[in-house]
Write a protein that holds these residues in place. Structure first.
Motif, mmCIF file in Angstrom:
data_model
loop_
_atom_site.group_PDB
_atom_site.id
_atom_site.type_symbol
_atom_site.label_atom_id
_atom_site.label_comp_id
_atom_site.label_asym_id
_atom_site.label_seq_id
_atom_site.Cartn_x
_atom_site.Cartn_y
_atom_site.Cartn_z
ATOM 1 N N LEU A 1 -90.654 -26.796 -2.974
ATOM 2 C CA LEU A 1 -91.063 -28.070 -2.395
ATOM 3 C C LEU A 1 -92.093 -28.739 -3.301
ATOM 4 C CD1 LEU A 1 -90.693 -29.858 0.140
ATOM 5 C CD2 LEU A 1 -92.709 -28.719 1.100
ATOM 6 N N GLY A 2 -91.864 -30.003 -3.608
ATOM 7 C CA GLY A 2 -92.762 -30.747 -4.486
ATOM 8 C C GLY A 2 -92.333 -30.746 -5.933
ATOM 9 N N GLU A 3 -91.415 -29.850 -6.314
ATOM 10 C CA GLU A 3 -90.903 -29.827 -7.677
ATOM 11 C C GLU A 3 -89.669 -30.722 -7.803
ATOM 12 O OE1 GLU A 3 -92.025 -25.310 -9.164
ATOM 13 O OE2 GLU A 3 -89.981 -25.760 -8.533
ATOM 14 N N SER A 4 -89.340 -31.085 -9.023
ATOM 15 C CA SER A 4 -88.100 -31.821 -9.262
ATOM 16 C C SER A 4 -86.914 -30.881 -9.058
ATOM 17 C CB SER A 4 -88.069 -32.367 -10.689
ATOM 18 O OG SER A 4 -89.115 -33.303 -10.886
ATOM 19 N N PRO A 5 -85.834 -31.363 -8.457
ATOM 20 C CA PRO A 5 -84.646 -30.513 -8.299
ATOM 21 C C PRO A 5 -84.137 -30.031 -9.651
ATOM 22 C CG PRO A 5 -84.460 -32.497 -6.960
ATOM 23 C CD PRO A 5 -85.648 -32.700 -7.847
#
Length: 251
Positions: free
Chosen positions: A37-41
């Protein structure tokens, strides 16, 4: 295929949707890791590369725009690299993805990656640190294979293609110093021969096989010269596998 049990197969479909399948029981285990969560896919190639370590068949590698590793046959995959591409681009198909993986048969954790935007990276410490080793290559190419030699620890082969940009020349390179310097082994290949795969013969280091968009080639002198191999139709050759025990080449 797990070399200890041929019923254990890693297989999948587009954009990293991979499974470990037990052919004896039909059990399927989904393997694709998800970003935090919060990271780029993560970005996944149409044919995301996977690799079972030759040092331990429980160790499974998988490439998105990062390299992921599992010590339990793909079930717990953790990223062991930063983004090893130039970054994504907007569009309908993912770009800025890994397309090739290799691990040296001489040393666990001696890793190479290749990407669809022409980058090759090397790690000598199991993914703790990474070095870009592709700056000498032509730009705007797609890495089709990285092959860590079975004969010399410091030798590595790379093939690339530019056909998505209407560049059909053959791009094939070898390094004898872990990617610090590179030499072209295009030799006398025709000017139109986009390269999809290079394969080193496991028994004779002088023999190389090359699959292109219109022919299969063989070299008996480590890439100095090439000749068409076999009475095959002029179609794309995408993968080469050598069955060691039977000494047979599958195309």
């Amino acid at each position: 295929i797990d070399s200890r049990n041929s019923n254990i197969v890693y297989t999948g479909s587009q954009y990293g949707f991979y499974f470990r399948v037990d052919l004896a029981t039909g059990k399927r285990v989904y393997l694709q890791p998800k970003h935090q969560l919060g990271e780029s896919p993560y970005r996944w190639n149409w044919m995301s590369p996977i690799l079972l370590s030759s040092h331990n068949q429980d160790i499974f590698y998988m490439g998105s725009n990062k390299l992921h590793r599992s010590f339990n046959r793909g079930e717990d995959l953790e990223p062991i690299s930063p983004d090893l591409t130039l970054g994504g681009k907007p569009g309908d198909v993912a770009f800025g993805t890994l397309t090739a993986l290799a691990e040296s048969p001489f040393e666990f954790g001696f890793l190479y990656t290749g990407s669809d935007d022409g980058l090759v990276h090397r790690s000598l410490d199991g993914g703790v640190s990474w070095t870009r080793i592709s700056d000498a290559f032509p730009k705007d190419l797609w890495v089709t294979r990285v092959v860590a030699s079975e004969h010399e620890k410091s030798r590595v082969y790379v093939s690339l293609t530019g056909y998505r940009n209407d560049d059909f020349k053959p791009y094939v390179f070898v390094s004898e110093d872990r990617g610090e310097t590179w030499s072209s082994i295009q030799g006398d290949l025709p000017e139109i021969a986009a390269v999809n795969v290079i394969k080193e013969d496991p028994k004779n280091e002088n023999i190389l096989y090359l699959g292109t968009d219109n022919a299969l080639y063989v070299s008996l002198d480590k890439g100095t010269s090439w000749q068409k191999f076999g009475n095959l139709p002029p179609v794309a050759m995408y993968d080469l596998v050598i069955q060691d025990r039977e000494n047979e080449l599958l195309v």
